[in-house]
Enzyme design. Structure first.
Site, mmCIF file in Angstrom:
data_model
loop_
_atom_site.group_PDB
_atom_site.id
_atom_site.type_symbol
_atom_site.label_atom_id
_atom_site.label_comp_id
_atom_site.label_asym_id
_atom_site.label_seq_id
_atom_site.Cartn_x
_atom_site.Cartn_y
_atom_site.Cartn_z
ATOM 1 N N CYS A 70 -21.332 20.227 5.997
ATOM 2 C CA CYS A 70 -21.411 19.320 4.848
ATOM 3 C C CYS A 70 -20.361 18.215 4.936
ATOM 4 O O CYS A 70 -20.576 17.111 4.456
ATOM 5 C CB CYS A 70 -21.341 20.073 3.532
ATOM 6 S SG CYS A 70 -19.881 21.082 3.319
ATOM 7 N N CYS A 215 18.695 -0.995 6.744
ATOM 8 C CA CYS A 215 19.912 -0.192 6.841
ATOM 9 C C CYS A 215 20.805 -0.473 5.628
ATOM 10 O O CYS A 215 21.076 -1.627 5.297
ATOM 11 C CB CYS A 215 20.658 -0.548 8.139
ATOM 12 S SG CYS A 215 22.281 0.219 8.288
ATOM 13 N N CYS A 218 24.516 -2.015 7.145
ATOM 14 C CA CYS A 218 24.671 -3.381 7.664
ATOM 15 C C CYS A 218 23.583 -4.331 7.169
ATOM 16 O O CYS A 218 23.635 -5.527 7.418
ATOM 17 C CB CYS A 218 24.704 -3.370 9.191
ATOM 18 S SG CYS A 218 23.090 -3.068 9.947
ATOM 19 N N CYS A 266 19.837 3.182 13.009
ATOM 20 C CA CYS A 266 19.802 1.733 12.801
ATOM 21 C C CYS A 266 19.950 1.039 14.155
ATOM 22 O O CYS A 266 20.796 1.403 14.970
ATOM 23 C CB CYS A 266 20.920 1.298 11.859
ATOM 24 S SG CYS A 266 21.135 -0.493 11.815
ATOM 25 N N CYS A 269 23.530 -0.840 14.052
ATOM 26 C CA CYS A 269 24.686 0.073 13.993
ATOM 27 C C CYS A 269 24.689 1.092 15.142
ATOM 28 O O CYS A 269 25.712 1.720 15.418
ATOM 29 C CB CYS A 269 24.710 0.858 12.678
ATOM 30 S SG CYS A 269 24.881 -0.135 11.201
ATOM 31 N N HIS A 341 -16.828 22.557 -0.605
ATOM 32 C CA HIS A 341 -18.086 21.900 -0.254
ATOM 33 C C HIS A 341 -17.946 20.382 -0.402
ATOM 34 O O HIS A 341 -17.272 19.906 -1.310
ATOM 35 C CB HIS A 341 -19.182 22.430 -1.190
ATOM 36 C CG HIS A 341 -20.536 21.882 -0.890
ATOM 37 N ND1 HIS A 341 -21.129 22.006 0.350
ATOM 38 C CD2 HIS A 341 -21.416 21.204 -1.670
ATOM 39 C CE1 HIS A 341 -22.316 21.423 0.316
ATOM 40 N NE2 HIS A 341 -22.512 20.930 -0.894
HETATM 41 ZN ZN LIG Z 1 22.860 -0.760 10.306
#
Ligand SMILES: [Zn+2]
Length: 388
Positions: A70, A215, A218, A266, A269, A341
């Site tokens: 089905c 991030c 930063c 990141c 970073c 179903h």
């Molecule tokens: Zn960062």
């Protein structure tokens, strides 16, 4: 009801709606004088021929349950009522597009053959999708034996069909990363890169999703653009009142904080940082498939929350550019994820009338019954007026 093997009689209205084809009505009034069905090969010929038979006219034909199928029948009916995909099959355009990578006997050929049978059948008997099923199982044996998830099947099927008619047979090499552009431009570039690799009629189901990760340390923001075949929406929870599809869309695009174990690395970073993540729909597809996300905490349970969704004019302007969608099909799931179903509610592309497709059985329904808490996969079509 996992084992629904009994065959039902197809019940359709004595006088099927044929507003889209006024000439057919006249033909039908004289149907008493018509003798046996004549095999005609053209599309229009087929339509006229089937309309002479007041039963099972215009795609209102059930599909036999072949044992836990089905989920497949429900999706096939939704696709059969997808106007442009149906016409693609009825006009045999897919044959021209079949690429060399595809073998002679392909899933698409079987799919198109099934759609053609469903739209030309002059019998009130339900159609058996067994050849189609056999073909599918050659590629994906997992779709055999027990109840499957309709959305998973839909995605597998569309992806398979797309690959068979992808006009790009040799995908261009080279990276698709590192565009130092504004997001808008990057999105467009990524989309044209996508089309350079994936170009078929089936791409009408594909949209583009943008995910951005910022991030918190930063402020560096990295964006990624991904094609999507459907959007799995989280169910917005409210203490009171009903939940709307827009609430779910808003929740889907809401900024999310990734912290603790989920902290991503990141790019700037070079270390794991707390980030905010956000989805944006960069490009909406012509056919928008939305589905209710099952509860992630307990895979075996499903959310039966009633989500109110609009039948007409789903207005998504707050998420992207000028877009309005109309609902034309719903795959419903009742019961739990382990059993249950599937049925389909579809709007006939010719008459605009709604029908319930429950395996072999097809019955007319009121559009006011379409919205229910069993609605699982929603099929929306972009309205042509908003295309510009
Ligand atoms: Zn960062």
């Amino acid at each position: 009801m996992p084992t629904m093997r009994q065959t039902y009689t197809v019940t359709v209205p004595e006088d099927p709606p044929a507003a889209a084809f006024p000439f057919i009505k006249q033909e039908m009034r004289r149907k008493g004088s018509m003798s046996g069905s004549v095999l005609v090969s053209t599309f229009v010929g087929l339509l006229i021929n089937q309309a002479k038979n007041s039963k099972s006219a215009q795609g209102l034909v059930g599909l036999k349950n072949l044992g836990n199928t089905c989920f497949m029948n429900s999706i096939l009916q939704c696709l059969s009522n997808t106007h442009s995909l149906r016409d693609y099959c009825l006009h045999n355009s897919h044959r021209r597009d079949l690429n060399n990578n595809s073998r002679t006997n392909t899933a698409l050929m079987e799919f198109a053959k099934l759609i053609q049978t469903m739209w030309s059948s002059t019998s009130s008997e339900a159609v058996s999708p067994s050849e189609f099923k056999t073909q599918i199982q050659r590629y994906a044996p997992r779709f055999v034996g027990y109840q499957q998830d309709a959305q998973e099947f839909l995605r597998f099927l569309l992806d398979g069909l797309h690959n068979e008619v992808n006009r790009v047979t040799v995908r261009p090499r080279g990276t698709v990363e590192d565009f130092d552009h504004l997001d808008e431009e990057k999105g467009k570039k990524m989309w044209s890169k996508y089309l350079e690799r994936e170009d078929s009629k089936i791409v009408l189901f594909v949209g583009q999703l943008k995910s951005s990760l910022t991030c918190s340390h930063c402020g560096f923001c990295s964006t990624v653009f991904d094609p999507f075949w459907d959007l799995s929406l989280p169910i917005a929870k409210k203490g009171y009142g009903e939940v709307s599809l827009m609430d779910c869309m808003r929740l889907f695009t809401k900024e999310d904080v990734l912290d603790g174990d989920e902290k991503p690395t990141c790019y700037r970073c070079k270390t794991r940082r707390r980030c905010t993540k956000k989805f944006t729909i960069q490009k909406f597809p012509k056919i928008l498939v939305l589905l209710k996300r099952f509860s992630e905490a307990r895979r075996t349970s499903k959310l039966s929350t009633f989500v109110n969704f609009p039948m007409k004019d789903l207005d998504l302007r707050e998420f992207s550019s000028d877009n309005s969608y109309n609902l034309y099909a719903v795959s419903n799931h009742s019961g739990t994820t382990m059993g249950g179903h599937y049925t389909a509610y579809c709007r006939n592309p010719n008459s605009g009338e709604w029908y319930t497709f429950n395996d072999s059985r097809v019955t007319p329904m009121s559009s006011s019954q379409v919205r229910s808490s069993d609605a699982y996969v929603l099929f929306y079509e972009l309205t042509s007026s908003s295309r510009m």
